[in-house]
Enzyme design. Structure first.
Site, PDB file in Angstrom:
ATOM      1  CB  SER A   1      -0.869  -0.015   1.249  1.00  0.00           C
ATOM      2  OG  SER A   1      -1.587   1.171   1.305  1.00  0.00           O
ATOM      3  N   GLY A   2       0.631   2.126  -0.905  1.00  0.00           N
ATOM      4  CA  GLY A   2       1.415   3.368  -0.965  1.00  0.00           C
ATOM      5  C   GLY A   2       2.657   3.256  -1.819  1.00  0.00           C
TER       6      GLY A   2
ATOM      7  CB  THR B   1      -3.645   3.791  -7.424  1.00  0.00           C
ATOM      8  OG1 THR B   1      -4.011   2.756  -6.519  1.00  0.00           O
ATOM      9  CG2 THR B   1      -4.875   4.391  -8.029  1.00  0.00           C
TER      10      THR B   1
ATOM     11  CG  ASN C   1      -1.582   5.952  -0.632  1.00  0.00           C
ATOM     12  OD1 ASN C   1      -1.659   7.166  -0.814  1.00  0.00           O
ATOM     13  ND2 ASN C   1      -1.656   5.063  -1.611  1.00  0.00           N
TER      14      ASN C   1
ATOM     15  CB  SER D   1      -4.786   3.963   0.869  1.00  0.00           C
ATOM     16  OG  SER D   1      -4.645   2.580   0.787  1.00  0.00           O
ATOM     17  CB  SER D   2      -7.024   1.607  -3.917  1.00  0.00           C
ATOM     18  OG  SER D   2      -6.104   2.369  -4.641  1.00  0.00           O
TER      19      SER D   2
ATOM     20  N   GLY E   1      -1.594  -4.385  -2.170  1.00  0.00           N
ATOM     21  CA  GLY E   1      -0.415  -5.223  -2.023  1.00  0.00           C
ATOM     22  C   GLY E   1      -0.401  -5.958  -0.687  1.00  0.00           C
TER      23      GLY E   1
ATOM     24  CD  GLU F   1      -3.240  -3.856   3.418  1.00  0.00           C
ATOM     25  OE1 GLU F   1      -3.988  -4.349   4.296  1.00  0.00           O
ATOM     26  OE2 GLU F   1      -3.558  -2.897   2.696  1.00  0.00           O
TER      27      GLU F   1
END
Ligand SMILES: Nc1ncnc2c1ncn2[C@@H]1O[C@H](COP(=O)(O)OP(=O)(O)O)[C@@H](O)[C@H]1O
Ligand SMILES: [Mg+2]
Length: 1081
Positions: A110-111, A115, A160, A163-164, A390, A392
């Site tokens: 993440s981050g 995206t 993030n 973040s999605s 991703g 985690e």
């Protein structure tokens, strides 16, 4: 080897190495060192063969401009420095040109920039694919689906800011030309727990904040909302606004994007109502109320929020209120209603909120799909872009992390499947010698999770469906028994005694050794989350809502469709959808983007080695490089290979007759490519190094250029020759015509010259003859003259003796006489005019007769005058005398005279006796009238003339009125002293009266008449006829004085301009001067 050094931009100015495959020596340290080196120089992309490693720069870089797009467009993958565009271009081109469906797999924490990477890929493809109104609309819709989904599916997390919180897979569909047709989006597992609770330092989904900050006052009022975030329980307070995020502006962007994507205004409104409803729902609170049976029952504390929410959704308040207090359980056709306590009520509320939101999100995705789906049924090419959360690893990992990590395991599987295993298998298949590369196959972990019999997910489902009390603990117990033996499963209570004393492993947790590292999961909430339970009363209550969208979201609430079967669990659903995704991906050609996060602080320029090292490990990047290095970078079946490169060698060009494999061997040997660069498989040639491929490609390119030049050369030669022949032909025609013309000209010139010469010669000849003839003639004449003279001399000599000395004179006299005789006789026969005025006279015949001739003429004239006179009568004689007198008086003195010569002097011009008007006048005059005429009397005042009758008798002259005949003046002639006239061509005359005479009182008379000559002549002759009277004096002068009564006036005649019809003009100049302007004749 130096021959193979193909200059490519990938290798030019390279920082570190652009492709990890080229890294020397290869170790984890050098790998990370290379990444760091490049990262420090803002080179965020690095290749491992065709895989792109992307480091998140956490700052905007100027490498996504339109110029960059152009730079990477249609270029070989390895040609330029590593870039995500190179990958996008490669994928797009092989989709378009080779008809291979593509997928772009973007993985990373993440981050780490997944995206963003997916957006870069999409925007690149949008920029390079076809253009046109329809295509642009599709592109725009595809791109604008992002802001909508991000607003509802993204949130700020500690890792993030954007973040999605859902997985996204988007298939972009293209037609055969490569123009986009549409797309399909799949979403995976929205993190819906975020709706009701957010970890410290994180936010709820963006849309809540965007709505509250960006909506107009009116909209907020309609939605019964307040701008203040703190009013809502579901919105965490600590990070309501985020640096760098403008929620209000984003709200406008989202609304605009929704419009572009094709949302109707009422749909947008419904969506916002649902969002508002979720916020309201969070504010509903419960209080316990004791019941007789000893249980607590929950009651809604403050009904205002409930009321507003029900109004928003068109719900009946009591229905919802009841659903928060009671729960109906249906079992075997029986309905049992149990009360809910406060905790259960809160649970129900949150479950409703989560379901409401996640279903809304799914609806949004479907709605977008409806808009962007391809409109045609033609075969489509597909490019899938997978942007999924991703791996985690948190401090506290729960069901969500478990699911997410499971997904990542599956993706790793795909990677292994496609790149590692497939590759090795291919080598075996092709009979290529291959030293096995050890790599970790995570299939075993996947199996631990997804095995249908004893996988963790299966266990969980089993627990959830099991009757009896089910808790997270019973689930863990089950795991402990079933999975204990699994080498990737760790738990304190498991039968595997080695963890009994592992204090890093709490009791309520289990740990899985993922391919990317160990993760500790806390079992709390697993069962609940997997169940994802929404009490049927709530869904039924929702279905009753008078709101089209809500009804749509809760179809299971339809009482007519009561379904006793439990809905599939979250884990089951996810497993199924991941399975579908994997199948989908396996049919496509994968392109990998591996995103790496350089630090935990979202900061630019910081590169945390340990963090990166961790990611490099779990992404399996080292293995990736090793496999690439051990294997062959490129392979191709012999036939297309030979076909492609056959022009590089004389033996294979243009046709190779033998087996293709031999052909390729001949070709490569001829090119002197080192043997270790190639391996000959059964059906394919394997090229170890990409550079060898570039070398071949470059050679081919050059060769193609040469071939093109050859074709061009031959064509140009042929064209020029044709042109030349045409020119030559035309030239001959032109030359022929020109020669003809030139010859014609020349001939004409020669002809002209010949004529001139001829004429000259002829002229010369003629002149010569003429000269001769003239000479001959003169000679003859001379001869005659000489002969005549000679004869004369002869004769004279002969006759001299016969003549006396004076014979000559006699002959002369005789001759003269003869001539005279002839002359006079001639005169006799000539008829001469008898008119005295005829001046004609014959020409003189001989010079010596001139005198005689003139004398004869004079005599003849006198004679004929005499003859003429002798015919005169008495009257005629008088007339002529008068004329003669006039001549004597005026000839050569007055200019008027010549005009009078031809006029007969008639005397009476008015016919006095015949005109009865003048009868009286006639009788008044006693004497015979000598002259009667009309004259003008000049007025001395202005010089104008007035007509008067003028009578002249022997004794006096009379002036009378012309009309009446009334006598005005009668003057006796003796009283006149003189008459004055001018020398000019005018008729003015002044009659002067003697001083002292009786008529002198009236003064002199200034008169004018055309018949002046006659008047004055007659007046003069009267005087000369009578002996007693003095002859009247005539003054001829251009200036004379006239006595008018008292004053004397001078009359002056001047020569005026030539006659122009005006005649004589008399003007009074002053008291003493009358000026008469007489036109010059
Ligand atoms: N290529 C990039 N250039 C600049 N900033 C980037 C880039 N990639 C990511 N970022 C920054 O990192 C943040 C997180 O990226 P994002 O793609 O949302 O991560 P992920 O989807 O992997 O969670 C972005 O909001 C952006 O600020
Ligand atoms: Mg993301």
């Amino acid at each position: 080897m130096s021959k193979m050094e193909v200059k490519t931009s990938l290798l030019d100015n390279m920082i570190g190495v652009g492709d990890m495959v080229l890294l020397e020596p290869l170790s984890e340290d050098s790998f990370i060192g290379n990444l760091k080196n490049r990262f420090d120089h803002n080179e965020i992309y690095t290749y491992i063969g065709s895989v792109v490693i992307s480091m998140n720069p956490y700052k905007p870089l100027p490498i996504y401009t339109a110029e960059k797009v152009e730079e990477y467009r249609n270029r070989n993958f390895y040609e330029l420095s590593p870039h995500i565009y190179a990958l996008a271009d490669e994928a797009y081109r092989s989709l378009r040109d080779q008809d291979k469906d593509q997928c772009i797999l973007i993985t990373g924490e993440s981050g780490s920039g997944k995206t963003e990477a997916s957006k870069f890929v999409m925007s690149y493809v949008a920029a390079v694919c076809g253009k046109g109104q329809e295509v642009n609309k599709v592109k725009e819709q595809l791109l604008q689906s992002n802001p909508v989904l991000e607003a509802f599916g993204n949130a700020k997390t500690v890792r993030n800011d954007n973040s999605s919180r859902f997985g996204k897979y988007m298939d972009i569909e293209f037609d055969f030309k490569g123009d986009p047709l549409g797309g399909v989006i799949s979403n995976y597992l929205l993190e819906k727990s975020r709706v009701v609770k957010q970890p410290r330092g994180e936010r709820n989904f963006h849309i809540f904040y965007q709505l509250l900050s960006g909506a107009s006052e009116d909209t907020l009022k309609n939605l019964k909302l307040d701008r203040d975030f703190s009013k809502y329980n579901y919105l965490s307070l600590d990070s309501a606004t985020v640096n760098g995020l403008d929620d209000a502006a984003s709200f406008r962007t989202v609304r605009n994007a929704m419009q572009i994507v094709g949302f109707m205004e009422d749909e947008v409104q419904s969506v916002l109502e649902l969002v508002a409803a979720v916020l309201k729902l969070g504010n509903i609170e419960f209080k316990p109320e004791s019941r007789v049976n000893g249980f607590d029952e929950s009651r809604v504390k403050d009904k205002n929020d409930l009321k507003e929410m029900c109004e928003l959704l068109g719900l009946e308040q009591s229905v919802l209120e009841r659903a928060f207090s009671f729960r109906t359980v249906e079992a075997k056709m029986e309905k049992v209603s149990t009360t809910l306590n406060v905790a259960q009520a809160y649970y129900a509320r949150d479950a409703l909120a989560k379901n409401l939101y996640s279903r809304l999100f799914s609806w949004l995705v479907n709605r977008i799909n409806e808009s962007i789906k391809a409109q045609t049924k033609v075969r489509k090419k597909v490019m899938g872009v997978l942007d999924i959360y991703g791996f985690e690893i948190f401090e506290d990992n729960s069901f969500e992390q478990f699911i997410i990590n499971y997904c990542n395991e599956k993706l790793q599987q795909i990677f292994i499947e496609l790149t590692l295993r497939e590759e090795q298998e291919e080598y075996v298949r092709e009979g290529i010698e291959w030293t096995n590369i050890e790599y970790f196959n995570n299939a075993i972990i996947c199996d631990l999770i997804e095995n249908n019999q004893n996988g963790i997910l299966a266990m969980l489902d089993e627990e959830c469906l099991r009757p009896g009390t089910v808790t997270d603990e019973t689930f863990l117990d089950k795991l402990n028994t079933v999975c204990a033996e699994h080498q990737h499963f760790e738990s304190r209570q498991s039968k595997n005694s080695k963890f009994l004393t592992d204090h890093s492993l709490p009791h309520n947790c289990f740990r899985i050794q993922h391919y990317a590292g160990k993760v500790l999961y806390r079992v709390e909430g697993f069962v609940d989350k997997n169940n994802d339970l929404l009490y049927r009363d709530l869904s039924q209550a929702m279905y009753k809502a008078n709101h089209s969208l809500i009804k749509l979201l809760f179809p299971e609430g339809n009482p007519s469709k009561v379904n006793l079967k439990r809905p599939p669990t979250a884990g089951f659903q996810f497993k199924a959808s991941v399975g579908t995704l994997m199948k989908n991906l396996l049919t496509k050609n994968p392109n990998y983007i591996r995103c790496i996060k350089p630090n935990d602080k979202k900061a630019a320029h910081i590169f945390t080695d340990s963090l990166v090292c961790h990611q490099v490990r779990y992404l399996g990047l080292m293995e990736n490089v090793r496999v690439r290095r051990a294997g062959y970078a490129f392979r191709q079946a012999y036939e297309p290979c030979l076909e492609r490169y056959k022009m590089l060698c004389k033996q294979t060009w243009p046709h190779w007759r033998g087996p293709v494999r031999d052909g390729v061997e001949v070709l490569l040997t001829d090119l002197q490519v080192p043997v270790e660069e190639f391996a000959y498989g059964r059906s394919k040639i394997f090229i170890r190094n990409p550079r060898t491929l570039f070398f071949l490609e470059e050679k081919r390119r050059q060769c193609l250029e040469d071939l093109a030049t050859l074709i061009q050369k031959i064509f140009r030669g042929w064209k020029s020759r044709r042109q030349f022949l045409l020119l030559k032909k035309s030239q001959v025609v032109v030359a022929a015509w020109y020669r003809r013309y030139a010859q014609q000209k020349k001939y004409q010139k020669i002809r002209c010259s010949a004529l001139v010469v001829q004429s000259f010669i002829r002229g010369w000849k003629a002149r010569k003859i003429l000269r001769e003839l003239k000479y001959k003639k003169r000679c003859e004449e001379a001869v005659t003259t000489i002969a005549a003279y000679w004869h004369g001399t002869q004769v004279r000599r002969e006759y001299r003796k016969f003549f006396r000395a004076n014979a000559g004179k006699k002959i002369y006299d005789f001759t003269i006489q003869r001539i005279m005789q002839k002359y006079f006789l001639g005169l006799k026969t000539t008829t001469l005019s008898m008119s005295p005025i005829d001046k004609s006279w014959p020409a003189k015949p001989y010079g010596f007769l001139e005198g005689t001739h003139q004398e004869l003429r004079r005599i003849f004239h006198l004679w004929r005058c005499k003859k003429y006179r002798s015919k005169f009568t008495k009257e005629m004689k008088a007339t002529y005398e008068e004329k003669l007198a006039a001549s004597e008086l005026f000839k050569d003195k007055k200019a008027l005279y010549p005009s009078s010569v031809g006029q007969p002097f008639k005397g009476d011009y008015v016919e006095l006796s015949k005109n009865p008007k003048y009868q009286k006048l006639n009788s008044l005059v006693e004497d015979k009238v000598l002259l009667a005429d009309v004259v003008s009397k000049i007025n001395r005042a202005n010089g104008k003339g007035a007509p008067r009758m003028f009578l002249l008798t022997k004794n006096n002259f009379v002036l009378a009125d012309q009309k009446t005949g009334q006598v005005k003046t009668s003057v006796p002639l003796p009283d006149l002293s003189s008459v004055s006239v001018s020398t000019q061509n005018d008729g003015f005359f002044a009659l002067r009266v003697k001083e002292g005479a009786t008529s002198a009182a009236k003064g002199d008379f200034l008169l004018s008449s055309d018949r002046l000559i006659e008047i004055i002549t007659k007046l003069h002759r009267i005087g000369s006829a009578s002996a007693d009277r003095n002859q009247i004096k005539i003054d001829i002068s251009d200036e004379f004085l006239v006595q008018f009564k008292q004053d004397k006036v001078c009359v002056k005649f001047i020569q005026g301009a030539p006659k122009n019809g005006n005649g004589v003009i008399c003007k009074r100049k002053n008291n003493r001067l009358l000026e008469v302007s007489v036109p010059s004749p």
